[in-house]
Design a protein around this motif. Structure first.
Motif, mmCIF file in Angstrom:
data_model
loop_
_atom_site.group_PDB
_atom_site.id
_atom_site.type_symbol
_atom_site.label_atom_id
_atom_site.label_comp_id
_atom_site.label_asym_id
_atom_site.label_seq_id
_atom_site.Cartn_x
_atom_site.Cartn_y
_atom_site.Cartn_z
ATOM 1 N N LYS A 75 0.842 -1.210 0.000
ATOM 2 C CA LYS A 75 0.000 0.000 0.000
ATOM 3 C C LYS A 75 0.874 1.255 0.000
ATOM 4 O O LYS A 75 0.579 2.227 -0.695
ATOM 5 C CB LYS A 75 -0.935 -0.011 1.210
ATOM 6 N N VAL A 76 1.948 1.237 0.769
ATOM 7 C CA VAL A 76 2.864 2.381 0.811
ATOM 8 C C VAL A 76 3.552 2.537 -0.542
ATOM 9 O O VAL A 76 3.690 3.650 -1.062
ATOM 10 C CB VAL A 76 3.886 2.228 1.955
ATOM 11 N N TRP A 77 3.959 1.410 -1.141
ATOM 12 C CA TRP A 77 4.595 1.437 -2.463
ATOM 13 C C TRP A 77 3.691 2.137 -3.476
ATOM 14 O O TRP A 77 4.153 2.985 -4.242
ATOM 15 C CB TRP A 77 4.933 0.017 -2.907
ATOM 16 N N ALA A 78 2.426 1.791 -3.503
ATOM 17 C CA ALA A 78 1.488 2.413 -4.442
ATOM 18 C C ALA A 78 1.372 3.918 -4.190
ATOM 19 O O ALA A 78 1.250 4.706 -5.133
ATOM 20 C CB ALA A 78 0.118 1.746 -4.350
ATOM 21 N N ALA A 79 1.437 4.330 -2.933
ATOM 22 C CA ALA A 79 1.316 5.750 -2.596
ATOM 23 C C ALA A 79 2.515 6.563 -3.074
ATOM 24 O O ALA A 79 2.374 7.745 -3.404
ATOM 25 C CB ALA A 79 1.143 5.926 -1.086
ATOM 26 N N ILE A 80 3.690 5.936 -3.142
ATOM 27 C CA ILE A 80 4.888 6.694 -3.522
ATOM 28 C C ILE A 80 5.336 6.489 -4.963
ATOM 29 O O ILE A 80 6.212 7.210 -5.426
ATOM 30 C CB ILE A 80 6.070 6.405 -2.561
ATOM 31 N N THR A 81 4.720 5.539 -5.680
ATOM 32 C CA THR A 81 5.207 5.234 -7.034
ATOM 33 C C THR A 81 4.148 5.327 -8.128
ATOM 34 O O THR A 81 4.449 5.020 -9.284
ATOM 35 C CB THR A 81 5.836 3.825 -7.097
ATOM 36 N N GLY B 178 6.346 -5.368 11.524
ATOM 37 C CA GLY B 178 5.115 -5.944 12.069
ATOM 38 C C GLY B 178 4.080 -5.998 10.958
ATOM 39 O O GLY B 178 4.348 -6.461 9.853
ATOM 40 N N ALA B 179 2.890 -5.466 11.232
ATOM 41 C CA ALA B 179 1.835 -5.428 10.217
ATOM 42 C C ALA B 179 1.943 -4.182 9.344
ATOM 43 O O ALA B 179 1.175 -4.011 8.408
ATOM 44 C CB ALA B 179 0.467 -5.457 10.894
ATOM 45 N N GLY B 180 2.915 -3.317 9.636
ATOM 46 C CA GLY B 180 3.053 -2.060 8.913
ATOM 47 C C GLY B 180 4.350 -1.972 8.128
ATOM 48 O O GLY B 180 4.930 -2.984 7.736
ATOM 49 N N THR B 181 4.791 -0.731 7.944
ATOM 50 C CA THR B 181 5.974 -0.450 7.137
ATOM 51 C C THR B 181 6.804 0.640 7.795
ATOM 52 O O THR B 181 6.265 1.640 8.255
ATOM 53 C CB THR B 181 5.557 0.044 5.726
ATOM 54 N N ARG B 182 8.117 0.430 7.793
ATOM 55 C CA ARG B 182 9.046 1.493 8.179
ATOM 56 C C ARG B 182 9.533 2.118 6.880
ATOM 57 O O ARG B 182 10.149 1.456 6.043
ATOM 58 C CB ARG B 182 10.227 0.948 8.971
ATOM 59 N N LEU B 183 9.226 3.392 6.700
ATOM 60 C CA LEU B 183 9.619 4.114 5.491
ATOM 61 C C LEU B 183 10.737 5.084 5.848
ATOM 62 O O LEU B 183 10.580 5.915 6.738
ATOM 63 C CB LEU B 183 8.433 4.891 4.915
ATOM 64 N N THR B 184 11.851 4.951 5.146
ATOM 65 C CA THR B 184 12.964 5.880 5.328
ATOM 66 C C THR B 184 13.160 6.644 4.028
ATOM 67 O O THR B 184 13.213 6.051 2.953
ATOM 68 C CB THR B 184 14.254 5.128 5.704
ATOM 69 N N VAL B 185 13.245 7.967 4.145
ATOM 70 C CA VAL B 185 13.496 8.830 3.001
ATOM 71 C C VAL B 185 14.844 9.505 3.226
ATOM 72 O O VAL B 185 15.074 10.094 4.284
ATOM 73 C CB VAL B 185 12.399 9.910 2.851
ATOM 74 N N VAL B 186 15.715 9.377 2.235
ATOM 75 C CA VAL B 186 17.023 10.022 2.293
ATOM 76 C C VAL B 186 17.167 10.889 1.051
ATOM 77 O O VAL B 186 17.042 10.400 -0.070
ATOM 78 C CB VAL B 186 18.172 8.988 2.341
ATOM 79 N N GLY C 277 4.046 13.912 6.733
ATOM 80 C CA GLY C 277 2.819 14.033 7.518
ATOM 81 C C GLY C 277 1.592 13.873 6.635
ATOM 82 O O GLY C 277 0.614 13.221 7.008
ATOM 83 N N GLU C 278 1.653 14.457 5.443
ATOM 84 C CA GLU C 278 0.548 14.323 4.491
ATOM 85 C C GLU C 278 0.427 12.886 3.991
ATOM 86 O O GLU C 278 -0.685 12.402 3.755
ATOM 87 C CB GLU C 278 0.721 15.296 3.328
ATOM 88 N N LEU C 279 1.543 12.194 3.828
ATOM 89 C CA LEU C 279 1.507 10.784 3.425
ATOM 90 C C LEU C 279 0.794 9.952 4.492
ATOM 91 O O LEU C 279 -0.059 9.116 4.168
ATOM 92 C CB LEU C 279 2.914 10.243 3.199
ATOM 93 N N VAL C 280 1.122 10.172 5.758
ATOM 94 C CA VAL C 280 0.458 9.454 6.849
ATOM 95 C C VAL C 280 -1.049 9.717 6.814
ATOM 96 O O VAL C 280 -1.851 8.783 6.889
ATOM 97 C CB VAL C 280 1.055 9.853 8.217
ATOM 98 N N GLU C 281 -1.439 10.974 6.671
ATOM 99 C CA GLU C 281 -2.874 11.328 6.610
ATOM 100 C C GLU C 281 -3.552 10.650 5.427
ATOM 101 O O GLU C 281 -4.660 10.113 5.559
ATOM 102 C CB GLU C 281 -3.042 12.836 6.513
ATOM 103 N N TYR C 282 -2.911 10.657 4.266
ATOM 104 C CA TYR C 282 -3.474 10.029 3.075
ATOM 105 C C TYR C 282 -3.674 8.527 3.294
ATOM 106 O O TYR C 282 -4.743 7.981 3.027
ATOM 107 C CB TYR C 282 -2.571 10.287 1.871
ATOM 108 N N LEU C 283 -2.653 7.853 3.781
ATOM 109 C CA LEU C 283 -2.749 6.399 3.993
ATOM 110 C C LEU C 283 -3.780 6.060 5.065
ATOM 111 O O LEU C 283 -4.541 5.093 4.913
ATOM 112 C CB LEU C 283 -1.393 5.819 4.374
ATOM 113 N N ASP C 284 -3.825 6.826 6.122
ATOM 114 C CA ASP C 284 -4.780 6.555 7.196
ATOM 115 C C ASP C 284 -6.222 6.796 6.765
ATOM 116 O O ASP C 284 -7.143 6.158 7.257
ATOM 117 C CB ASP C 284 -4.455 7.387 8.442
ATOM 118 N N ALA C 285 -6.419 7.713 5.820
ATOM 119 C CA ALA C 285 -7.785 8.024 5.349
ATOM 120 C C ALA C 285 -8.263 7.034 4.296
ATOM 121 O O ALA C 285 -9.463 6.874 4.095
ATOM 122 C CB ALA C 285 -7.826 9.435 4.769
ATOM 123 N N ALA C 286 -7.319 6.372 3.626
ATOM 124 C CA ALA C 286 -7.680 5.477 2.515
ATOM 125 C C ALA C 286 -8.261 4.162 3.029
ATOM 126 O O ALA C 286 -8.014 3.706 4.089
ATOM 127 C CB ALA C 286 -6.452 5.211 1.647
#
Length: 144
Positions: A19-25, A99-107, A135-144
């Motif tokens: 789900k995170v992959w789809a949000a960023i790509t 766990g059931a989620g994702t650790r996202l690191t941006v460099v 912060g907007e990514l978190v809001e987007y994923l949590d709302a979806a």
């Protein structure tokens, strides 16, 4: 140079890597949290473009790395430099199951190539920008 070359941000997301992959790509994902409109050709050497209605900002990117579903990287223009300046920074998103989620690191790296006055604007602006955008990514994923 006596200043950091990179900005590093890590966020824990309560969503699976796919789900995170789809949000960023994907254009749909990027336009939902990062810009107002987006296009992307998701392959190394492909192009991506995002626009922001507020301020009329446009970001033209070159896709550099695609390792689905764990690494996505691109280069883009450095904030504060003239549009015709060839220097770019490299942004890399790394996704790790947590766990059931994702650790996202941006460099974002490449700031040490700048003279001090340009560095201050670019590094400071992008440091604040990543805090806001993630912060907007978190809001987007949590709302979806």
């Amino acid at each position: 140079m006596g200043f950091p070359d990179q900005i590093v941000r890590t966020v824990e997301l309560a969503h699976p890597p796919v789900k995170v992959w789809a949000a960023i790509t994907t254009a749909e994902g990027l336009a939902s949290w990062f810009g107002d409109t987006a296009t992307i050709d998701l392959r190394p050497g492909g192009t991506a473009r995002m626009t922001w209605t507020e301020g009329g900002h446009v970001a033209n990117m070159r896709v550099e790395r695609v390792e689905e579903p764990s690494v996505f990287g691109f280069t883009w223009h450095i904030y504060g430099l003239p549009e015709d300046d060839p220097r770019r920074t490299y942004v890399e998103f790394t996704l790790e199951p947590a766990g059931a989620g994702t650790r996202l690191t941006v460099v974002e790296s490449g700031f040490a190539q700048l003279p001090e006055e340009a560095y201050q604007a670019a590094f400071g602006g992008n440091t604040d920008g990543w805090k806001s955008e993630l912060g907007e990514l978190v809001e987007y994923l949590d709302a979806a």
